[in-house]
Scaffold this motif. Structure first.
Motif, PDB file in Angstrom:
ATOM      1  N   LEU A   1       8.200 -35.222 -86.891  1.00  0.00           N
ATOM      2  CA  LEU A   1       9.371 -34.693 -86.190  1.00  0.00           C
ATOM      3  C   LEU A   1       9.553 -33.207 -86.482  1.00  0.00           C
ATOM      4  CD1 LEU A   1      11.940 -37.603 -86.721  1.00  0.00           C
ATOM      5  CD2 LEU A   1      10.553 -37.124 -84.689  1.00  0.00           C
ATOM      6  N   ARG A   2       9.320 -32.817 -87.726  1.00  0.00           N
ATOM      7  CA  ARG A   2       9.466 -31.397 -88.080  1.00  0.00           C
ATOM      8  C   ARG A   2       8.372 -30.550 -87.444  1.00  0.00           C
ATOM      9  NH1 ARG A   2      11.548 -33.338 -93.734  1.00  0.00           N
ATOM     10  NH2 ARG A   2      13.754 -32.790 -93.510  1.00  0.00           N
ATOM     11  N   GLU A   3       7.177 -31.073 -87.403  1.00  0.00           N
ATOM     12  CA  GLU A   3       6.092 -30.334 -86.762  1.00  0.00           C
ATOM     13  C   GLU A   3       6.381 -30.121 -85.276  1.00  0.00           C
ATOM     14  OE1 GLU A   3       2.466 -32.370 -87.485  1.00  0.00           O
ATOM     15  OE2 GLU A   3       2.458 -31.953 -89.651  1.00  0.00           O
ATOM     16  N   ALA A   4       7.121 -31.057 -84.686  1.00  0.00           N
ATOM     17  CA  ALA A   4       7.457 -30.952 -83.265  1.00  0.00           C
ATOM     18  C   ALA A   4       8.689 -30.078 -83.019  1.00  0.00           C
ATOM     19  CB  ALA A   4       7.695 -32.343 -82.688  1.00  0.00           C
ATOM     20  N   GLY A   5       9.313 -29.592 -84.107  1.00  0.00           N
ATOM     21  CA  GLY A   5      10.403 -28.641 -83.941  1.00  0.00           C
ATOM     22  C   GLY A   5      11.785 -29.094 -84.345  1.00  0.00           C
ATOM     23  N   LEU A   6      11.951 -30.352 -84.772  1.00  0.00           N
ATOM     24  CA  LEU A   6      13.261 -30.798 -85.221  1.00  0.00           C
ATOM     25  C   LEU A   6      13.553 -30.235 -86.613  1.00  0.00           C
ATOM     26  CD1 LEU A   6      13.431 -34.561 -84.153  1.00  0.00           C
ATOM     27  CD2 LEU A   6      14.558 -32.619 -83.105  1.00  0.00           C
ATOM     28  N   VAL A   7      14.771 -29.746 -86.817  1.00  0.00           N
ATOM     29  CA  VAL A   7      15.191 -29.185 -88.104  1.00  0.00           C
ATOM     30  C   VAL A   7      16.371 -30.002 -88.598  1.00  0.00           C
ATOM     31  CG1 VAL A   7      15.906 -27.110 -89.347  1.00  0.00           C
ATOM     32  CG2 VAL A   7      14.472 -26.904 -87.309  1.00  0.00           C
ATOM     33  N   PHE A   8      16.248 -30.555 -89.816  1.00  0.00           N
ATOM     34  CA  PHE A   8      17.290 -31.440 -90.339  1.00  0.00           C
ATOM     35  C   PHE A   8      17.156 -31.534 -91.855  1.00  0.00           C
ATOM     36  CE2 PHE A   8      13.548 -33.810 -88.994  1.00  0.00           C
ATOM     37  CZ  PHE A   8      13.243 -34.609 -90.078  1.00  0.00           C
ATOM     38  N   TYR A   9      18.176 -32.123 -92.484  1.00  0.00           N
ATOM     39  CA  TYR A   9      18.180 -32.337 -93.937  1.00  0.00           C
ATOM     40  C   TYR A   9      17.477 -33.637 -94.305  1.00  0.00           C
ATOM     41  CZ  TYR A   9      21.770 -28.975 -95.639  1.00  0.00           C
ATOM     42  OH  TYR A   9      22.465 -27.860 -96.021  1.00  0.00           O
ATOM     43  N   ASP A  10      16.844 -33.643 -95.476  1.00  0.00           N
ATOM     44  CA  ASP A  10      16.569 -34.885 -96.175  1.00  0.00           C
ATOM     45  C   ASP A  10      17.806 -35.174 -97.018  1.00  0.00           C
ATOM     46  OD1 ASP A  10      13.057 -34.194 -96.810  1.00  0.00           O
ATOM     47  OD2 ASP A  10      14.009 -35.287 -95.185  1.00  0.00           O
ATOM     48  N   TRP A  11      18.347 -36.373 -96.898  1.00  0.00           N
ATOM     49  CA  TRP A  11      19.607 -36.718 -97.549  1.00  0.00           C
ATOM     50  C   TRP A  11      19.324 -37.579 -98.781  1.00  0.00           C
ATOM     51  CZ3 TRP A  11      23.625 -34.023 -96.605  1.00  0.00           C
ATOM     52  CH2 TRP A  11      24.908 -34.470 -96.940  1.00  0.00           C
ATOM     53  N   PRO A  12      19.802 -37.193 -99.959  1.00  0.00           N
ATOM     54  CA  PRO A  12      19.384 -37.859-101.196  1.00  0.00           C
ATOM     55  C   PRO A  12      20.064 -39.188-101.467  1.00  0.00           C
ATOM     56  CG  PRO A  12      20.945 -36.102-101.683  1.00  0.00           C
ATOM     57  CD  PRO A  12      20.661 -36.018-100.204  1.00  0.00           C
ATOM     58  N   GLN A  13      21.014 -39.608-100.643  1.00  0.00           N
ATOM     59  CA  GLN A  13      21.790 -40.794-100.968  1.00  0.00           C
ATOM     60  C   GLN A  13      20.939 -42.061-101.018  1.00  0.00           C
ATOM     61  OE1 GLN A  13      25.482 -41.023 -98.893  1.00  0.00           O
ATOM     62  NE2 GLN A  13      25.987 -43.062 -99.588  1.00  0.00           N
ATOM     63  N   LYS A  14      19.995 -42.167-100.089  1.00  0.00           N
ATOM     64  CA  LYS A  14      19.113 -43.333-100.057  1.00  0.00           C
ATOM     65  C   LYS A  14      17.697 -42.870 -99.726  1.00  0.00           C
ATOM     66  CE  LYS A  14      22.623 -46.718 -98.603  1.00  0.00           C
ATOM     67  NZ  LYS A  14      22.976 -47.745 -97.584  1.00  0.00           N
ATOM     68  N   ALA A  15      16.725 -43.682-100.112  1.00  0.00           N
ATOM     69  CA  ALA A  15      15.325 -43.344 -99.855  1.00  0.00           C
ATOM     70  C   ALA A  15      15.079 -43.189 -98.358  1.00  0.00           C
ATOM     71  CB  ALA A  15      14.415 -44.433-100.419  1.00  0.00           C
ATOM     72  N   ASP A  16      14.394 -42.105 -97.998  1.00  0.00           N
ATOM     73  CA  ASP A  16      14.007 -41.808 -96.617  1.00  0.00           C
ATOM     74  C   ASP A  16      15.197 -41.482 -95.701  1.00  0.00           C
ATOM     75  OD1 ASP A  16      11.300 -42.120 -97.141  1.00  0.00           O
ATOM     76  OD2 ASP A  16      11.281 -44.243 -96.596  1.00  0.00           O
ATOM     77  N   MET A  17      16.379 -41.302 -96.269  1.00  0.00           N
ATOM     78  CA  MET A  17      17.533 -40.992 -95.432  1.00  0.00           C
ATOM     79  C   MET A  17      17.541 -39.506 -95.072  1.00  0.00           C
ATOM     80  SD  MET A  17      21.584 -41.769 -96.049  1.00  0.00           S
ATOM     81  CE  MET A  17      21.410 -43.487 -95.556  1.00  0.00           C
TER      82      MET A  17
END
Length: 364
Positions: free
Chosen positions: A323-339
């Motif tokens: 998704l990031r390679e395709a241009g989406l920019v977002f946070y990795d959220w530490p609350q749960k794994a892979d969130m």
């Protein structure tokens, strides 16, 4: 911009995040100011006005806030959400008290120790609960233990709820009232962190009064910075007894602006013709559209309802990379794994959402 190579939660540097702005869902803090706000500030610069909130624009803005809530209340403009929360706590909880909130609450995890500093030492107590809402029974248990332990424990002093929550969910009036009843039982004050209050109102479909003072809220940190303002935050005291000496607290904290008319002008612009709610509805609608793409993907899970303008899809690491390679920019959220966390705002373009949905659908 002075960001250097500091890493964002997205794994990109801050500079990369700014440069790769297409399909950027990092935060509504990254959105600009609404044109109406900029125009209002420009208009406010004409002529002379009394300083330190004694001007006509400030009086008009305070009155406009009261009209929003359909009640008499004390209104104090400040310039950051952290100041609004911490100053509110200084009036709601004594230094020997405890402030109960969700274990993931912004006031507990993202404002350093501002509440502890401004209260003179009150203890923050995080309470677990699903969907960003503290479990009322567990909160009661904490209070009962503290009460039984007497002077050996921090005395229950206040409850703080975030609406919108840190899970992107929104409280109903009935839910808020249940915490209000708990506060009354233990003779506490009920505070609401409303950094995204506009989104909560727009999502709930009820009046601002219904999810604040009518449900038992004593004090609201009312934020419009994430909703088209620049430094548009306020402490709204529905229990006006708590407002005693609050003007001194604000001054001591350095949040009484000498040219406060420029803060007031923003509030007037955003509250006029319910622009603040229109902005929030746009942000919420864009989030719902984005949610459809995640919900349709077999490998992505949405753990909570998408009530407002934040989404927390659980996305496997390899897929996040695509998704990031395709241009989406977002946070990795530490609350749960892979969130992860995606946030929309008043300026999110439907075309941006459409491109994001295509990227999500094409990912494997």
């Amino acid at each position: 911009m002075g960001t250097g190579g500091k890493l964002c939660h997205s794994g990109l540097t801050a500079q990369d995040s700014e440069q790769q702005s297409d399909m950027n869902f990092i935060s509504d803090n990254q959105a600009g100011a609404h044109p109406a706000v900029l125009e209002a500030i420009a208009d406010a610069t004409s002529g002379l006005a009394e300083g330190y909130g004694e001007d006509g624009l400030t009086a008009a803005a305070e009155s406009a806030v009261r009209d929003v809530f359909q009640t008499d209340c004390a209104v104090f403009f400040v310039t950051t959400g952290t100041a609004a929360n911490a100053l509110a706590m200084s009036a709601l909880c004594p230094p020997w008290g405890a402030i109960y909130c969700h274990e993931g609450a912004h006031i507990l995890n993202d404002e350093k120790a501002a509440a502890e500093l401004y209260t003179g030492g009150a203890r923050m107590v995080g309470v677990a609960g699903e969907g960003g809402k503290p479990d009322a029974a567990l909160m009661r248990s904490h209070m009962e233990i503290a009460t039984v332990h007497g002077v050996h424990n921090a005395k229950p002093g206040a409850i703080s709820l975030s609406n919108v929550t840190e899970s992107g969910t929104v409280y109903s009036p009935e839910e808020i009232a249940s915490y209000g009843q708990l506060a009354d039982e233990f003779q506490l004050n009920l505070h609401m962190d409303g950094a995204r209050f506009a989104n909560a109102v727009a999502a709930s479909g009820v009046s601002p009064a219904d999810i604040t003072w009518r449900a038992g809220v004593d004090c609201l940190s009312f934020g419009l910075t994430k909703n088209g303002g620049i430094a548009a935050e306020a402490v709204v005291m529905f229990n006006t007894n708590l407002a005693e000496d609050f003007a001194y607290r604000r001054k001591r904290a350095g949040h009484l602006w000498s040219k406060q008319r420029f803060l007031a002008a923003q509030w007037l612009a955003l509250l006029e013709n319910e622009l603040w709610l229109g902005n929030a509805r746009q942000a919420n609608a864009m989030a719902r559209e984005l949610a459809t793409g995640f919900a349709a993907h077999d490998a992505i899970r949405l753990p909570w309802s998408v009530d407002a303008n934040e989404l927390f899809p659980v996305i496997p690491e390899a897929l996040r990379g695509q998704l990031r390679e395709a241009g989406l920019v977002f946070y990795d959220w530490p609350q749960k794994a892979d969130m992860t966390r995606f946030v929309t705002h008043f300026g999110t373009d439907p075309a941006e959402i459409a491109r994001a949905l295509e990227v999500i659908a094409a990912s494997q």
